[in-house]
Design a protein around this motif. Structure first.
Motif, PDB file in Angstrom:
ATOM      1  N   LEU A 119      -9.517  54.675   6.243  1.00 51.48           N
ATOM      2  CA  LEU A 119     -10.597  55.231   7.048  1.00 51.48           C
ATOM      3  C   LEU A 119     -10.159  55.366   8.502  1.00 51.48           C
ATOM      4  O   LEU A 119     -10.436  56.378   9.151  1.00 51.48           O
ATOM      5  N   ALA A 120      -9.484  54.343   9.031  1.00 49.80           N
ATOM      6  CA  ALA A 120      -8.997  54.426  10.412  1.00 49.80           C
ATOM      7  C   ALA A 120      -8.044  55.608  10.566  1.00 49.80           C
ATOM      8  O   ALA A 120      -8.121  56.363  11.552  1.00 49.80           O
ATOM      9  N   LEU A 121      -7.163  55.772   9.602  1.00 49.04           N
ATOM     10  CA  LEU A 121      -6.222  56.893   9.619  1.00 49.04           C
ATOM     11  C   LEU A 121      -6.968  58.220   9.529  1.00 49.04           C
ATOM     12  O   LEU A 121      -6.610  59.198  10.204  1.00 49.04           O
ATOM     13  N   ALA A 122      -8.017  58.257   8.715  1.00 46.87           N
ATOM     14  CA  ALA A 122      -8.811  59.476   8.571  1.00 46.87           C
ATOM     15  C   ALA A 122      -9.438  59.886   9.894  1.00 46.87           C
ATOM     16  O   ALA A 122      -9.391  61.059  10.287  1.00 46.87           O
ATOM     17  N   VAL A 123     -10.023  58.927  10.594  1.00 47.62           N
ATOM     18  CA  VAL A 123     -10.684  59.208  11.873  1.00 47.62           C
ATOM     19  C   VAL A 123      -9.667  59.719  12.894  1.00 47.62           C
ATOM     20  O   VAL A 123      -9.902  60.736  13.576  1.00 47.62           O
ATOM     21  N   ALA A 124      -8.533  59.026  12.996  1.00 46.98           N
ATOM     22  CA  ALA A 124      -7.520  59.413  13.972  1.00 46.98           C
ATOM     23  C   ALA A 124      -6.909  60.774  13.621  1.00 46.98           C
ATOM     24  O   ALA A 124      -6.647  61.599  14.514  1.00 46.98           O
ATOM     25  N   GLN A 157      -7.165  67.242   6.383  1.00 45.04           N
ATOM     26  CA  GLN A 157      -6.524  66.016   5.898  1.00 45.04           C
ATOM     27  C   GLN A 157      -7.355  64.790   6.257  1.00 45.04           C
ATOM     28  O   GLN A 157      -7.482  63.851   5.464  1.00 45.04           O
ATOM     29  N   GLY A 158      -7.943  64.817   7.457  1.00 44.42           N
ATOM     30  CA  GLY A 158      -8.791  63.709   7.871  1.00 44.42           C
ATOM     31  C   GLY A 158      -9.997  63.547   6.956  1.00 44.42           C
ATOM     32  O   GLY A 158     -10.358  62.422   6.572  1.00 44.42           O
ATOM     33  N   LEU A 159     -10.616  64.655   6.582  1.00 48.00           N
ATOM     34  CA  LEU A 159     -11.776  64.596   5.690  1.00 48.00           C
ATOM     35  C   LEU A 159     -11.384  64.092   4.303  1.00 48.00           C
ATOM     36  O   LEU A 159     -12.113  63.297   3.691  1.00 48.00           O
ATOM     37  N   LEU A 207      -8.883  62.089   3.556  1.00 44.02           N
ATOM     38  CA  LEU A 207      -8.630  60.647   3.663  1.00 44.02           C
ATOM     39  C   LEU A 207      -9.941  59.876   3.789  1.00 44.02           C
ATOM     40  O   LEU A 207     -10.110  58.806   3.194  1.00 44.02           O
ATOM     41  N   GLY A 208     -10.877  60.415   4.578  1.00 43.26           N
ATOM     42  CA  GLY A 208     -12.162  59.749   4.763  1.00 43.26           C
ATOM     43  C   GLY A 208     -12.956  59.649   3.477  1.00 43.26           C
ATOM     44  O   GLY A 208     -13.551  58.606   3.172  1.00 43.26           O
ATOM     45  N   GLU A 209     -12.971  60.739   2.707  1.00 45.69           N
ATOM     46  CA  GLU A 209     -13.671  60.729   1.416  1.00 45.69           C
ATOM     47  C   GLU A 209     -13.062  59.678   0.495  1.00 45.69           C
ATOM     48  O   GLU A 209     -13.782  58.921  -0.174  1.00 45.69           O
ATOM     49  N   ALA A 210     -11.735  59.630   0.457  1.00 40.46           N
ATOM     50  CA  ALA A 210     -11.055  58.654  -0.401  1.00 40.46           C
ATOM     51  C   ALA A 210     -11.358  57.225   0.044  1.00 40.46           C
ATOM     52  O   ALA A 210     -11.562  56.334  -0.795  1.00 40.46           O
ATOM     53  N   ALA A 211     -11.420  57.013   1.351  1.00 40.77           N
ATOM     54  CA  ALA A 211     -11.647  55.665   1.877  1.00 40.77           C
ATOM     55  C   ALA A 211     -13.022  55.138   1.503  1.00 40.77           C
ATOM     56  O   ALA A 211     -13.160  54.011   1.003  1.00 40.77           O
ATOM     57  N   VAL A 212     -14.072  55.925   1.741  1.00 39.42           N
ATOM     58  CA  VAL A 212     -15.431  55.436   1.467  1.00 39.42           C
ATOM     59  C   VAL A 212     -15.699  55.339  -0.033  1.00 39.42           C
ATOM     60  O   VAL A 212     -16.555  54.553  -0.469  1.00 39.42           O
ATOM     61  N   LYS A 213     -14.956  56.122  -0.833  1.00 43.69           N
ATOM     62  CA  LYS A 213     -15.102  55.994  -2.287  1.00 43.69           C
ATOM     63  C   LYS A 213     -14.422  54.721  -2.792  1.00 43.69           C
ATOM     64  O   LYS A 213     -14.842  54.145  -3.800  1.00 43.69           O
ATOM     65  N   LEU A 214     -13.396  54.274  -2.090  1.00 42.63           N
ATOM     66  CA  LEU A 214     -12.758  53.007  -2.446  1.00 42.63           C
ATOM     67  C   LEU A 214     -13.681  51.835  -2.154  1.00 42.63           C
ATOM     68  O   LEU A 214     -13.783  50.898  -2.945  1.00 42.63           O
ATOM     69  N   ILE A 230     -18.408  63.652   4.574  1.00 40.05           N
ATOM     70  CA  ILE A 230     -18.266  62.195   4.543  1.00 40.05           C
ATOM     71  C   ILE A 230     -19.585  61.544   4.119  1.00 40.05           C
ATOM     72  O   ILE A 230     -19.593  60.595   3.323  1.00 40.05           O
ATOM     73  N   LYS A 231     -20.701  62.064   4.628  1.00 40.57           N
ATOM     74  CA  LYS A 231     -22.009  61.529   4.231  1.00 40.57           C
ATOM     75  C   LYS A 231     -22.225  61.689   2.728  1.00 40.57           C
ATOM     76  O   LYS A 231     -22.751  60.792   2.066  1.00 40.57           O
ATOM     77  N   ALA A 232     -21.797  62.820   2.186  1.00 41.53           N
ATOM     78  CA  ALA A 232     -21.939  63.057   0.743  1.00 41.53           C
ATOM     79  C   ALA A 232     -21.066  62.081  -0.043  1.00 41.53           C
ATOM     80  O   ALA A 232     -21.475  61.551  -1.084  1.00 41.53           O
TER      81      ALA A 232
END
Length: 294
Positions: free
Chosen positions: A219-224, A233-235, A237-244, A276-278
């Motif tokens: 998630l940190a990597l996604a934001v940065a 790519q950020g989105l 990574l973010g989707e993968a992070a919150v699904k984990l 990300i909200k979805a």
């Protein structure tokens, strides 16, 4: 089990003095002779049961047994250390510190007690004492990755960023699979404006993580990554992070994991993005279904 309960009840009677002052002599029951070995055996049995219950997350029952064990074998440092750890896991910090202080008095050269005491002081937000306790433990048993990581966290929360980075690096040097120190160095680098280095460290952390614990650096990597221009790519990574692990969509949880103000502000904006909200909603729904009885 019934024999054990009867034995413990008898011990409590003896300790209270009730059994020594009967009103009517012929009502006094026969009291068995309890030797030290029997008490030690009963205490160790209770301690074993306590540890098993703790592994099942049944902390109330585990604490009850550990407390009984301290009455049977009060000079055993292990039982006080376990009780202190149980109190800590149950967020009863002051009780944890009191129990661990007793363990330390009985066995001052046991590094694990110092490490656990350091964690208790950290949870209490008494960072100077956390640092002192962790350093004392490391003096007895140096180069323990987890203890070095905890010491780095205490330095970080004390505002000693250089000491934190040096300690995190030492922790990582002991075990290259232990990626948490790299992640936290990334948190520091981001806060001081070295985003490029933070991204490098989070990439290494993500590569080293093998399970859902990798949600944090991802998630940190996604934001940065999103902030530096690679939004797609950020989105992803973010989707993968919150699904984990959807907990990382909770700002309070991120603060508890030592995320700094600058990264928190950027993450709050990132978490409001529609994709990300979805993903967060889907993750929470999946986790809820997994907890539901079938």
């Amino acid at each position: 089990m019934y024999k054990r309960i009867a034995l413990l009840f008898t011990i409590l009677l003896l300790n209270s003095g009730i059994a020594r002052r009967p009103a009517i002599a012929y009502l006094v029951p026969h009291l068995p002779h309890l030797d030290d070995r029997q008490l030690e055996r009963e205490g160790n049995d209770l301690l074993g049961e306590s540890i098993q219950l703790a592994q099942l997350q049944q902390f109330d029952l585990a604490i009850t047994r550990a407390k009984l064990a301290t009455q049977l074998i009060p000079k055993n440092p292990d039982v006080w250390s376990v009780l202190g750890g149980l109190y800590l896991a149950d967020n009863k910090t002051d009780l944890s510190i009191a129990a661990l202080q007793k363990a330390k008095a009985l066995e001052p050269k046991e590094s694990a007690i110092w490490f656990r005491l350091g964690n208790a002081y950290f949870q209490k937000k008494d960072y100077p004492k956390a640092i002192e306790s962790l350093q004392s433990g490391l003096a007895l048993k140096p180069n323990v990755p987890g203890a070095l990581f905890d010491l780095g966290n205490a330095y970080l929360m004390s505002g000693k960023k250089n000491e934190a980075i040096a300690t995190y690096e030492k922790a990582y040097a002991q075990d290259k699979k232990f990626w948490y120190p790299l992640n936290n160095i990334g948190l520091i680098k981001y806060e001081i404006g070295d985003v490029k280095e933070a991204i490098r460290l989070w990439k290494l952390s993500v590569a080293a993580a093998t399970d859902s614990t990798g949600a944090e650096p991802k998630l940190a990597l996604a934001v940065a990554t999103y902030q530096t221009g690679d939004q797609d790519q950020g989105l992803k990574l973010g989707e993968a992070a919150v699904k984990l692990d959807s907990r990382y969509s909770d700002i309070k949880f991120l603060k508890e994991n030592l995320w700094g103000d600058r990264l928190i502000a950027a993450t709050q904006e990132f978490l409001e993005l529609p994709r990300i909200k979805a993903a967060i909603s889907q993750s929470k729904s999946t986790e809820s279904e997994g907890r539901s009885p079938r």
